[in-house]
Design an enzyme around this catalytic site. Structure first.
Site, PDB file in Angstrom:
ATOM      1  N   GLU A 131       0.853  -1.184   0.000  1.00  0.00           N
ATOM      2  CA  GLU A 131       0.000   0.000   0.000  1.00  0.00           C
ATOM      3  C   GLU A 131       0.893   1.239   0.000  1.00  0.00           C
ATOM      4  OE1 GLU A 131      -2.820   0.359   3.213  1.00  0.00           O
ATOM      5  OE2 GLU A 131      -3.842   2.022   2.255  1.00  0.00           O
ATOM      6  N   GLY A 271       2.606   2.543  10.887  1.00  0.00           N
ATOM      7  CA  GLY A 271       2.341   1.758  12.089  1.00  0.00           C
ATOM      8  C   GLY A 271       2.236   0.271  11.807  1.00  0.00           C
ATOM      9  N   ALA A 272       1.424  -0.084  10.823  1.00  0.00           N
ATOM     10  CA  ALA A 272       1.209  -1.482  10.497  1.00  0.00           C
ATOM     11  C   ALA A 272       0.426  -1.567   9.197  1.00  0.00           C
ATOM     12  CB  ALA A 272       0.431  -2.191  11.610  1.00  0.00           C
ATOM     13  N   MET A 273       0.313  -2.776   8.668  1.00  0.00           N
ATOM     14  CA  MET A 273      -0.340  -2.945   7.365  1.00  0.00           C
ATOM     15  C   MET A 273      -1.212  -4.193   7.354  1.00  0.00           C
ATOM     16  SD  MET A 273      -0.809  -1.754   4.403  1.00  0.00           S
ATOM     17  CE  MET A 273      -2.000  -2.583   3.373  1.00  0.00           C
ATOM     18  N   GLU A 308      -5.734  -3.133  12.510  1.00  0.00           N
ATOM     19  CA  GLU A 308      -5.366  -3.950  11.341  1.00  0.00           C
ATOM     20  C   GLU A 308      -6.300  -5.138  11.195  1.00  0.00           C
ATOM     21  OE1 GLU A 308      -3.455  -2.382   9.464  1.00  0.00           O
ATOM     22  OE2 GLU A 308      -2.741  -1.002  11.015  1.00  0.00           O
ATOM     23  N   HIS A 311      -9.605  -4.142   9.651  1.00  0.00           N
ATOM     24  CA  HIS A 311      -9.510  -3.921   8.204  1.00  0.00           C
ATOM     25  C   HIS A 311      -9.921  -5.152   7.405  1.00  0.00           C
ATOM     26  CE1 HIS A 311      -8.046   0.036   7.265  1.00  0.00           C
ATOM     27  NE2 HIS A 311      -6.879  -0.070   7.869  1.00  0.00           N
ATOM     28  N   GLU A 330     -10.035   3.832   6.068  1.00  0.00           N
ATOM     29  CA  GLU A 330      -9.253   4.288   7.222  1.00  0.00           C
ATOM     30  C   GLU A 330     -10.100   4.995   8.274  1.00  0.00           C
ATOM     31  OE1 GLU A 330      -6.629   3.021   7.799  1.00  0.00           O
ATOM     32  OE2 GLU A 330      -5.810   2.403   5.870  1.00  0.00           O
TER      33      GLU A 330
HETATM   34  N1  TRP Z   1      -3.185   0.857   5.655  1.00  0.00           N
HETATM   35  C1  TRP Z   1      -2.295   0.973   6.766  1.00  0.00           C
HETATM   36  C2  TRP Z   1      -3.159   1.239   7.977  1.00  0.00           C
HETATM   37  O1  TRP Z   1      -3.585   2.293   8.236  1.00  0.00           O
HETATM   38  C3  TRP Z   1      -1.273   2.026   6.701  1.00  0.00           C
HETATM   39  C4  TRP Z   1      -0.390   2.186   5.516  1.00  0.00           C
HETATM   40  C5  TRP Z   1      -0.635   2.898   4.429  1.00  0.00           C
HETATM   41  C6  TRP Z   1       0.951   1.820   5.411  1.00  0.00           C
HETATM   42  N2  TRP Z   1       0.478   3.016   3.647  1.00  0.00           N
HETATM   43  C7  TRP Z   1       1.474   2.372   4.251  1.00  0.00           C
HETATM   44  C8  TRP Z   1       1.782   1.080   6.230  1.00  0.00           C
HETATM   45  C9  TRP Z   1       2.791   2.243   3.893  1.00  0.00           C
HETATM   46  C10 TRP Z   1       3.095   0.935   5.872  1.00  0.00           C
HETATM   47  C11 TRP Z   1       3.610   1.543   4.718  1.00  0.00           C
HETATM   48  O2  TRP Z   1      -3.522   0.351   8.657  1.00  0.00           O
HETATM   49 ZN    ZN Z   2      -5.695   1.511   8.495  1.00  0.00          ZN
END
Ligand code: TRP
Ligand code: ZN
Length: 883
Positions: A131, A271-273, A308, A311, A330
């Site tokens: 992402e 933060g996380a994905m 996460e 999501h 988000e």
């Molecule tokens: N989708 C992720 C979240 O909010 C965050 C995210 C978006 C992200 N772009 C990113 C994480 C790039 C790492 C690197 O949960």
């Molecule tokens: Zn998110």
């Protein structure tokens, strides 16, 4: 190429959205993994939109193309064209199969986007971040979220170097290859957009737990990390299980694969994905243990794990049609996390923290040159739009809508939204329509909130008419202009309100025609520029409590007499509203001190808090928050020519007045009690005591620094956990205590092998106010543990300094700006996403006092004039200059 030329990189516009001309129904991926070179084979099963006749054009950046095959035929270079960002292939038809082979260089990837190496060459592991547009750094593909494909992924690698091979989806076989290599295959039954693809390969340890979903499906939950930290994953595992149960109970949402993997890395941009079936976390939001994790960080781990996981439905099962709809996933997911955290912890404290974050991070964004709607209309670099506006303001919009529908109505609406759009790429309109349809309600007026930037100002005025026994409340709204949006429309603003009698009782509210007339709390929706509400049968002039629970993300003005606010601070039964009144009163008090006016507000604030301080019944954590005035960043927001030194001094003075009013004996006595009863336990009670103890110690330091330093030094030495230890260290550093150096040296040695704890060692030292901060930062840069290559470390040093220490960063001589600009340019060459995000700390430069404003402008201009800036950083600096 100059920065100016780069600005001409195209703007992507929402109004120009077109459905994809080519889709991919199925993709088979094969990776031959290596640290210096990885080969990626891809087979795309293509579908053509019969209504469009565009050529087949796939996204792909910095890919070394090895071969292209169409429908079984190897293509020579005349049949395709590769540019910096795409591959165009001739002769494809509906149903065609396109195969490409490319080579990547993971170890050379410092941007942490696409496939990269985390950790050292010898011990590190490979992972992906896709992402928003990272998949195009892995293979050629229509890299946009409205192309949903089924993924089959085969990984091959040396078994000794990469014993663990993971990808999203369910496992579908694994085995040996004979030459010391092995393979593993994963099939994801749920079609997904490319940004949710992920793989991980390396030497990792795991903890696992079985989970049975509400509908009886057995799932393996597996958390992975490097071996030395695997026993710090247990708290996150518990949090994951709590999140899964909560989503079943609250939204009826169940997990939908046989296995759920979560991986921790120290090298991560955000933060996380939420990659499907394979979440990847910044270690900061996954690892936790009492020795190195603060209470705030524990809550953050729980919140991010939940975010996460949530999501999986709000984002993955229903995804976004295009990146303009980012808040669809988000904002909604932040809101769901906020509800979850409120249920797990203290509701009032959670709301206080979220609103404080909104004011500290989102309001300034919405008031400056980077202001944009929750659904932006255009962007140059999408990574610059993962903002507080899209996330936090987006969550507030969902909250308003949820409030409008009520708990049951919102659940009904969400059920319908998930059912109606499951497996689809949706829009914000789809969301509002589904929620509205399920409730026979037209929610389209709320769309205006998504498309209009800027924080609305809500001005309140009250008039009491004794003869008629009426209280007339006038509410007027106005949104200041933002870049590109000069004219603003009135928005539907739900104002939750109550009226208090002088003795602190809530009054029944009689409003003609209101469906809940007679209740002691009502919601009035203000959707005109100005509205009047008439309360009948009011016996004496009441005290209004407006915007209860922060019912809309607006700035409230007017009706803030010190006596009224003090009454609410003492009597409002709702913790959030009490805090809200206290914050308003603190602002009045602060402004009086800053402008050297004699003010009843200072006494009112101090008296009210001293009173609460003496009452045993008040919750310790809430009391600590009540005793904290708005931060320096929030206070600066209220000014047009801010002088951070003056703001710091006035805020300190206000706190000193509070400390004096309570008195050193009472503070000492409270400190002793709290110190005597605190343990390292994580329960709410213990956390609350630590929170109050920190506040009391800070106040003591304002009255008698050396006495507080002795307490802090002892607290540092004897504390069983990180919360108390770090609070003590912070006091020593900020008061320039003689005990600071030995404590810092001790901390440095003790946590030499713990990067997350070491980050705190960097951050805490950036918090010395004023003059000394710069030399401290310069010394820390030379520490062998400092590196621009690690985002957490960069944020721990430069982020903490520039964001959380205004008087230390915004120096009158501009040296802070120059140092930051210099490092931003270096950082940009390594990691554009991180450079661009850090650059936003200069967002508010126009509202500094003239001297600093000029210095800041020079630094931003010098940065903008550099050659070869990334699209990420140049979009930010150009926007900051061209307000
Ligand atoms: N989708 C992720 C979240 O909010 C965050 C995210 C978006 C992200 N772009 C990113 C994480 C790039 C790492 C690197 O949960
Ligand atoms: Zn998110």
């Amino acid at each position: 190429m100059t920065a100016r030329d780069q600005l001409s990189t195209p703007l992507i516009r929402l109004s120009e959205y077109r459905a994809p001309a080519w889709r991919v129904e199925r993709i088979e991926l094969e990776f031959d993994l290596g640290i210096d070179a990885t080969e990626v084979f891809s087979r795309l099963h293509l579908r053509r939109d019969p209504m469009q006749d565009a050529p087949l054009r796939l996204d792909g950046e910095r890919l070394e193309l090895l071969s292209v095959t169409l429908d079984g035929e190897a293509l020579d270079a005349a049949r395709y064209r590769q540019s910096n960002e795409s591959l165009e292939v001739d002769g494809a038809r509906d149903g065609s199969v396109l195969e490409t082979r490319v080579r990547l260089a993971p170890a050379a990837n410092t941007a942490l986007e696409g496939l990269y190496l985390s950790g050292s060459r010898d011990a590190g592991f490979l992972l992906t971040q896709c992402e928003a547009e990272g998949f195009r750094h892995i293979t050629f593909f229509p890299d946009r979220p409205d192309v949903l494909a089924s993924y089959t992924v085969t990984l091959r690698a040396d078994k000794a170097r990469f014993p663990v091979l993971l990808a999203g989806g369910n496992p579908d076989g694994a085995g040996e290859l004979g030459d010391g290599r092995h393979w593993a295959r994963f099939v994801d039954p749920h079609p997904k957009p490319s940004y949710l693809f992920a793989l991980v390969a390396g030497r990792l340890e795991k903890i696992e737990r079985g989970y049975v979903t509400a509908d009886g499906r057995s799932v393996r939950l597996v958390m992975w990390s490097e071996a030395n930290v695997i026993d710090r994953c247990h708290y996150a595992m518990d949090a994951l299980e709590r999140s899964m149960r909560w989503d079943e109970k609250t939204y009826g949402r169940q997990y939908d694969l046989d296995v759920f993997h979560v991986v921790a890395t120290h090298d991560f941009n955000m933060g996380a994905m939420e990659n499907k079936g394979l979440n990847i976390f910044n270690a900061k939001y996954l690892l936790a243990d009492p020795d190195s994790t603060t209470d705030d960080e524990y809550r953050a781990v729980e919140a991010v794990v939940a975010h996460e996981y949530f999501h999986n439905w709000s984002g993955n099962r229903v995804t976004c049609r295009d990146w303009f709809q980012l808040s669809l996933k988000e904002g909604l997911t932040v809101f769901r996390e906020q509800q979850f955290s409120a249920d797990m912890n203290s509701r009032a404290l959670k709301r206080i923290e979220d609103v404080a974050l909104l004011r500290r991070a989102q309001f300034p964004e919405d008031a400056g040159p980077l202001a944009h709607p929750v659904r932006p209309a255009q962007y140059s670099e999408i990574n610059n739009f993962y903002t507080a506006t899209v996330y936090e303001k987006g969550a507030e919009l969902v909250r308003m809508i949820a409030g409008r529908l009520g708990q049951e109505g919102f659940r009904r609406g969400m059920d319908w939204y998930f059912a109606r759009h499951d497996g689809q790429a949706a829009t914000i309109e789809d969301f509002l329509t589904a929620l509205g349809e399920a409730n026979d309600t037209d929610l389209s007026p709320y769309l205006a909130w998504y498309v209009q930037a800027g924080t609305p100002r809500l001005r309140a005025n009250g008039r009491y008419d004794a003869a008629r026994r009426e209280y007339v409340l006038t509410l007027a709204q106005h949104t200041p202009p933002t870049p590109g949006q000069a004219e603003k429309q009135p928005l539907p603003i739900p104002v939750k309100l109550a009226l208090f009698a002088r003795d602190g009782r809530m009054l029944p509210l009689h409003v003609d025609g209101h469906p809940h007339s007679g209740d002691d709390e009502l919601v009035v929706v203000v959707d005109q520029a100005e509205q009047r509400i008439v309360f009948r049968e009011v016996d004496a002039e009441p005290v209004p409590s407006l915007l209860r629970g922060f019912s809309a993300p607006v700035m409230l003005e007017g009706l803030d007499t010190a006596a009224d606010l003090a009454l609410l601070l003492r009597h409002d039964p709702d913790g959030f509203n009490r805090w809200q009144a206290g914050q308003q009163l603190a602002v009045c008090a602060y402004e009086a001190l800053r402008d050297q006016r004699q003010a009843e507000a200072v006494d009112a604030w101090c008296d009210a808090l001293a009173g609460l301080f003496g009452e045993e019944a008040v919750d310790a954590a809430l009391l600590a928050e009540l005793m904290t005035p708005p931060g320096e960043v929030e206070l600066a927001e209220r000014e047009q020519a801010a002088d951070p030194d003056r703001i710091h001094a006035a805020r300190q003075a206000l706190q000193r007045r509070l400390a004096e009013r309570i008195g050193i004996d009472a503070l000492m006595a409270r400190y002793d009690i709290l110190a005597g009863t605190t343990s390292g336990e994580l329960d709410a009670e213990s956390q609350a005591r630590r929170r109050l103890k920190r506040r009391v110690l800070d106040l003591l330091a304002l009255l008698d620094a050396s006495r507080a330093q002795v307490l802090a030094a002892r607290q540092y030495e004897t504390s069983p956990g990180m919360t108390d230890r770090l609070a003590a260290l912070s006091v020593l550093v900020r008061t320039d205590a003689p005990q600071a150096a030995p404590a810092l040296a001790h901390f440095r040695t003790r946590y030499a092998d713990n990067p997350l704890a070491l980050d705190k060692w960097f951050s805490v030292q950036t918090q010395r106010a004023g003059e000394p901060a710069l030399t401290t930062v310069q010394a820390l840069e030379r520490d062998p543990a400092f590196t621009l290559r690690n985002p957490n470390r960069v944020n721990a040093l430069f982020g903490a300094w520039a964001r959380n220490n205004p008087s230390g960063f915004h120096r009158a001589d501009g040296a802070g700006y120059r140092l930051l600009a210099e490092r931003l340019a270096e950082l940009d060459a390594l990691n554009p996403q991180i450079a661009a995000r850090l650059a936003t700390v200069l967002n508010g430069w126009r509202r500094l006092e003239p001297g600093r404003r000029a210095r800041a402008k020079e630094a931003v201009e010098a940065l903008a004039a550099r050659d070869g800036l990334s699209r990420n950083l140049s979009e930010i600096v150009q926007s900051m200059l061209h307000d």
